[in-house]
Design a protein around this motif. Structure first.
Motif, PDB file in Angstrom:
ATOM      1  N   THR A 162      -0.432  58.515 -88.235  1.00 31.37           N
ATOM      2  CA  THR A 162      -0.466  59.961 -88.444  1.00 31.37           C
ATOM      3  C   THR A 162       0.788  60.392 -89.190  1.00 31.37           C
ATOM      4  O   THR A 162       1.904  60.138 -88.734  1.00 31.37           O
ATOM      5  N   GLU A 175       2.360  69.175 -93.444  1.00 32.72           N
ATOM      6  CA  GLU A 175       1.394  70.265 -93.550  1.00 32.72           C
ATOM      7  C   GLU A 175       0.633  70.127 -94.867  1.00 32.72           C
ATOM      8  O   GLU A 175       1.248  70.170 -95.947  1.00 32.72           O
ATOM      9  N   GLU A 196      -9.278  73.101 -90.966  1.00 30.05           N
ATOM     10  CA  GLU A 196      -8.220  72.146 -90.629  1.00 30.05           C
ATOM     11  C   GLU A 196      -7.769  72.272 -89.176  1.00 30.05           C
ATOM     12  O   GLU A 196      -7.152  71.348 -88.644  1.00 30.05           O
ATOM     13  N   ALA A 197      -8.062  73.386 -88.536  1.00 32.73           N
ATOM     14  CA  ALA A 197      -7.734  73.516 -87.120  1.00 32.73           C
ATOM     15  C   ALA A 197      -8.557  72.528 -86.297  1.00 32.73           C
ATOM     16  O   ALA A 197      -8.079  71.977 -85.294  1.00 32.73           O
ATOM     17  N   LYS A 198      -9.796  72.288 -86.721  1.00 30.36           N
ATOM     18  CA  LYS A 198     -10.671  71.324 -86.048  1.00 30.36           C
ATOM     19  C   LYS A 198     -10.556  69.938 -86.668  1.00 30.36           C
ATOM     20  O   LYS A 198     -10.866  68.935 -86.017  1.00 30.36           O
ATOM     21  N   GLY A 199     -10.120  69.889 -87.916  1.00 30.60           N
ATOM     22  CA  GLY A 199      -9.995  68.617 -88.616  1.00 30.60           C
ATOM     23  C   GLY A 199     -11.052  68.456 -89.690  1.00 30.60           C
ATOM     24  O   GLY A 199     -12.248  68.589 -89.416  1.00 30.60           O
ATOM     25  N   ARG A 202     -12.881  65.925 -91.813  1.00 24.98           N
ATOM     26  CA  ARG A 202     -13.072  64.493 -91.540  1.00 24.98           C
ATOM     27  C   ARG A 202     -13.823  63.771 -92.651  1.00 24.98           C
ATOM     28  O   ARG A 202     -14.855  64.237 -93.147  1.00 24.98           O
ATOM     29  N   VAL A 210      -8.669  62.114 -91.160  1.00 27.34           N
ATOM     30  CA  VAL A 210      -8.855  63.487 -90.693  1.00 27.34           C
ATOM     31  C   VAL A 210      -7.642  64.310 -91.118  1.00 27.34           C
ATOM     32  O   VAL A 210      -6.496  63.930 -90.849  1.00 27.34           O
ATOM     33  N   TYR A 239      -5.630  67.603 -90.648  1.00 27.55           N
ATOM     34  CA  TYR A 239      -5.384  68.718 -89.741  1.00 27.55           C
ATOM     35  C   TYR A 239      -4.355  69.661 -90.360  1.00 27.55           C
ATOM     36  O   TYR A 239      -3.696  69.309 -91.347  1.00 27.55           O
ATOM     37  N   TYR A 263      -1.571  70.317 -89.202  1.00 24.74           N
ATOM     38  CA  TYR A 263      -0.218  69.815 -88.942  1.00 24.74           C
ATOM     39  C   TYR A 263       0.036  68.435 -89.546  1.00 24.74           C
ATOM     40  O   TYR A 263       1.167  67.971 -89.595  1.00 24.74           O
ATOM     41  N   HIS A 322       3.583  68.265 -78.133  1.00 27.98           N
ATOM     42  CA  HIS A 322       2.501  67.403 -78.610  1.00 27.98           C
ATOM     43  C   HIS A 322       2.628  66.053 -77.906  1.00 27.98           C
ATOM     44  O   HIS A 322       3.486  65.247 -78.279  1.00 27.98           O
TER      45      HIS A 322
END
Length: 221
Positions: free
Chosen positions: A12, A16, A53-56, A58, A73, A75, A77, A175
């Motif tokens: 990951t 942003e 992007e809040a949910k991703g 994909r 994915v 996101y 962040y 997180h």
């Protein structure tokens, strides 16, 4: 220890995505087409609802050369890339994708834009060294449970320690990181000596810790 399989190797990048497209000049649907063309993704966003992007956002089941990609994915962040090769390969593919997108698709990217990397590793392996065999308290616990169940159920079952969990106080950071665990592989007879383990670590570090733990157990067994 004998590695059976890598189930997940996740890298990951904490960056942003909006910073990659600071002036909004890159059109998301055009980016999708280019990514699908290069990586041959079999699953990808196809409707406006898929670009949240809040949910991703994909992409799944892709490849580049001989490297298979389980999913990417995006996101708000950061960006996640999963393979079953190693976290090093997942990171390499993600960094390569960002450099390519900057060169070919007009995005803005420098390696320094990634504030940190995070990893997740899941593997299965074989080991003839039982968990907790050198710990009297664990052995006594298993024997006490076995005897108590036999008294209640009138059935003799062989109990033993089947898992270990190493974690930190999950309230210490916003997180949370994944836990480190070792456990018997689900739906597999104990006689096969097959285990599952996960860790918030690079694949090579994960395997090194498992090997060290097995060696220490075998020396005390």
């Amino acid at each position: 220890m004998q590695l059976a399989s890598v189930l997940l190797a996740r890298a990951t990048a904490w960056i942003e995505p909006v910073d990659l497209n600071p002036k909004g000049s890159a059109f998301y649907p055009d980016l999708v087409k280019a990514l699908v063309s290069r990586y041959k993704f079999q699953e990808f966003p196809s409707s406006p609802a898929d670009f949240d992007e809040a949910k991703g956002v994909r992409f799944a089941l892709g490849k580049l050369g001989d490297s298979a990609i389980d999913q990417v994915v995006i996101y708000a962040y950061g960006i996640v890339l999963d393979t079953r090769a190693s976290t090093a390969e997942s990171r390499r593919l993600l960094e390569d994708a960002l450099r390519w997108a900057a060169k070919e698709l007009g995005l803005v990217y420098e390696a320094s834009m990634i504030k940190r990397w995070q990893y997740a590793s899941q593997v299965t392996f074989y080991s003839n060294v039982g968990l907790g065999t050198d710990c009297r308290a664990f052995r006594n616990l298993a024997e006490n449970v076995q005897k108590s169940v036999q008294d209640v159920m009138r059935e003799k079952l062989s109990y033993e320690l089947t898992g270990l969990l190493v974690d930190y106080d999950q309230l210490e950071r916003k997180h949370p990181l994944g836990r480190f665990s070792i456990q018997r592989r689900d739906n597999t007879p104990f006689s096969e000596n097959k285990y599952f383990s996960e860790a918030p670590l690079p694949t090579d570090v994960h395997l090194r810790i498992l090997e060290q733990f097995e060696n220490e157990l075998s020396q005390k067994a």
